[in-house]
Design an enzyme around this catalytic site. Structure first.
Site, short mmCIF file in Angstrom:
data_model
loop_
_atom_site.label_atom_id
_atom_site.label_comp_id
_atom_site.label_asym_id
_atom_site.label_seq_id
_atom_site.Cartn_x
_atom_site.Cartn_y
_atom_site.Cartn_z
N ALA A 335 0.82 -1.21 0.00
CA ALA A 335 0.00 0.00 0.00
C ALA A 335 0.85 1.26 0.00
O ALA A 335 0.40 2.33 -0.45
CB ALA A 335 -0.92 -0.01 1.22
N ASP A 381 26.10 25.17 -31.76
CA ASP A 381 26.69 25.70 -32.99
C ASP A 381 25.56 26.30 -33.79
O ASP A 381 24.66 25.60 -34.25
CB ASP A 381 27.38 24.57 -33.77
CG ASP A 381 27.97 25.08 -35.07
OD1 ASP A 381 28.04 26.30 -35.24
OD2 ASP A 381 28.36 24.25 -35.90
#
Length: 526
Positions: A335, A381
């Site tokens: 649980a 770039d």
């Protein structure tokens, strides 16, 4: 005895001379046959049948960074069911999705959920086991389908611009030949603007310069030659790539000149392929979200183990039955595992991927969306990513009319989007203006007084130019071009000014290429 000995020696010498003569003749014939083979290869290239055999021998000219064995293929190969093999041919999408689906269960939290579902089945808690299994199936299936769609989209994008080259095949020069079908020994032609399709040995070059920045990091173009080189290195070290002046490497760009070369390596045998193979061995780093989820899973596992131990100890001290104590302890541990967390994370990331797709951005992995959100600095770039690697001529200056400001409108390599304008008020010309006259600016036509000076200026710019540009016959067709951006900008400027390219009327005798030191290009033509 002495005479017989001399006779024997004389016979041995004659036999030795005859052997040397025959060996020399055989060696000469081998060299002659080799020369004929080389000449035939350079003039006619491989035949289609020979190329097919060499392709089977050396493989296709495709660089593969990692092994292509999919996880789904590995998993399905373990199951000796012939139907699965047929399924791959009928539904090619099954293996990629199945492999991505299986790979989702490598996460610690998903492994814990699997264990909790198995424990729930053992404890006959069928409802919990079904809910956990359903949650895991939804999470894994959504992630697998999304990754498959991204991969398929990337493959379609790569097919839009196939890598082609010019090759000699069956005695004919074939243009736009698929680069992946090249084989060792192919004779290829290189010219300005071409991407070198494979590692090749240059044979003939004419002012050939190659940009090798993608491979070596050098920011200057390298002058290549077709002659042999004498390089002295130790036996244990390879020749540096920068010193191999007669080798053109795969993936590099031809900046200027032209050449002819023989392919010596394809695919992963190329220098670029070796780099890609080494990069493929690098393990991918997990995203910050994956690290946090892994930490959560480990924490829950430790806490669950502590709870089980404490509950077992407490039940033992209280005298409870052992099976009842273990059942309660395991139920509490199960649980504590949040089975809804993977669903929330996966759905959120999938929505992020869809939003990126609407902005024309393809994300291969769901976790990459969260990684992009955590980025603080992006180093990129700009050429080809933030910009299009295109230049535009904007301002024109002529000695005949120094007081008149001339300029070109439009951006890019489409001459139909720009005009030649003149202004006596400002040196700036509007980028978006396509009107013949506005705000003191006037369109320059062939009847204008300064058109003669502009025609002479762009005529010289076209003659001192190695780029190629074609507008196309139809107004809707896109212009085709190849060459360096600076030279293309001058050709497009001439087209915008309605100055025809005079190069077909001239024969170039000599060329002195442009260099950064001289800052000019010179040609002799008549």
């Amino acid at each position: 005895t002495n005479s017989s000995t001399c006779t024997a020696i004389s016979n041995n010498e004659n036999n030795h001379d005859e052997f040397n003569a025959s060996a020399a003749a055989e060696l000469a014939s081998l060299h002659l046959e080799q020369d004929k083979t080389n000449e035939h290869l350079m003039s006619r290239g491989w035949s289609t049948k020979q190329a097919r055999f060499l392709r089977l021998l050396f493989g296709k000219n495709v660089v593969q960074g990692k092994e292509d064995d999919d996880d789904g293929l590995k998993c399905c190969n373990l199951i000796p069911i012939p139907e699965l093999k047929c399924l791959k041919r009928i539904t090619p999408w099954f293996y990629p999705i199945f492999g991505a689906f299986i790979s989702q269960f490598n996460e610690p939290l998903n492994i814990m959920l699997l264990i909790s579902a198995a424990i729930s089945l053992i404890l006959k808690q069928t409802a919990d086991a079904i809910s956990i299994g359903l949650a895991l199936t939804i999470v894994s299936l959504v992630a697998a389908v999304q990754e498959y769609r991204s991969e398929a989209a990337l493959e379609k994008l790569s097919d839009l611009v196939p890598h082609t080259c010019t090759v000699m095949r069956d005695g004919q020069v074939r243009d736009r030949y698929p680069a992946q079908d090249l084989v060792v020994g192919d004779s290829i032609l290189l010219s300005t603007g071409d991407r070198v399709p494979a590692d090749c040995r240059l044979v003939d070059t004419v002012e050939l310069t190659v940009d090798e920045s993608s491979l070596t990091g050098e920011n200057t173009s390298i002058t290549k030659t077709g002659s042999g080189l004498s390089i002295f290195t130790s036996s244990n070290t390879d020749v540096p790539l920068t010193e191999q002046k007669n080798i053109a490497f795969m993936g590099t760009l031809v900046c200027s000149g032209r050449g002819r070369a023989i392919v010596v390596a394809v695919g992963n045998s190329t220098e670029f392929g070796k780099v890609a193979k080494e990069l493929g061995k690098v393990e991918s780093r997990k995203s910050p979200l994956q690290v946090k989820i892994d930490e959560l899973g480990k924490t829950l596992a430790v806490m669950s183990s502590i709870v089980i131990a404490l509950m077992a100890l407490l039940g033992f001290l209280l005298g409870r039955p052992f099976l009842e104590t273990v059942t309660v302890a395991v139920s509490l541990a199960v649980a504590a595992i949040p089975e809804g967390l993977p669903i929330c994370v996966t759905v959120t990331l999938a929505l992020g991927v869809l939003r990126m797709a609407r902005s024309n951005a393809i994300v291969k992995k769901l976790t990459s969306v969260e990684t992009l959100g955590c980025a603080t600095v992006v180093a990129s770039d700009k050429t080809g990513t933030l910009t299009q690697n295109e230049m535009t001529a904007r301002s024109i200056y002529t000695l005949a009319y120094p007081s008149i400001s001339l300029g070109l409108t439009g951006v890019g390599y489409n001459p139909r989007t720009g005009l030649l304008m003149r202004s006596t008020q400002s040196d700036n010309v509007s980028v978006s203006s396509n009107e013949s006259s506005r705000h003191g600016e006037q369109k320059v036509t062939e009847s204008s007084m300064e058109f003669g000076a502009i025609q002479a200026l762009f005529g010289v710019a076209c003659i001192c130019n190695n780029a190629t540009f074609s507008q196309g016959d139809d107004n809707d067709s896109q212009p085709s071009h190849s060459g360096q951006p600076t030279e293309l900008a001058l050709l497009v400027g001439a087209a915008k000014s309605n100055v025809p390219d005079p190069r077909p009327q001239y024969h170039r005798i000599q060329e002195i290429p442009f260099t950064s030191d001289r800052k000019r290009m010179e040609v002799r033509a008549r």
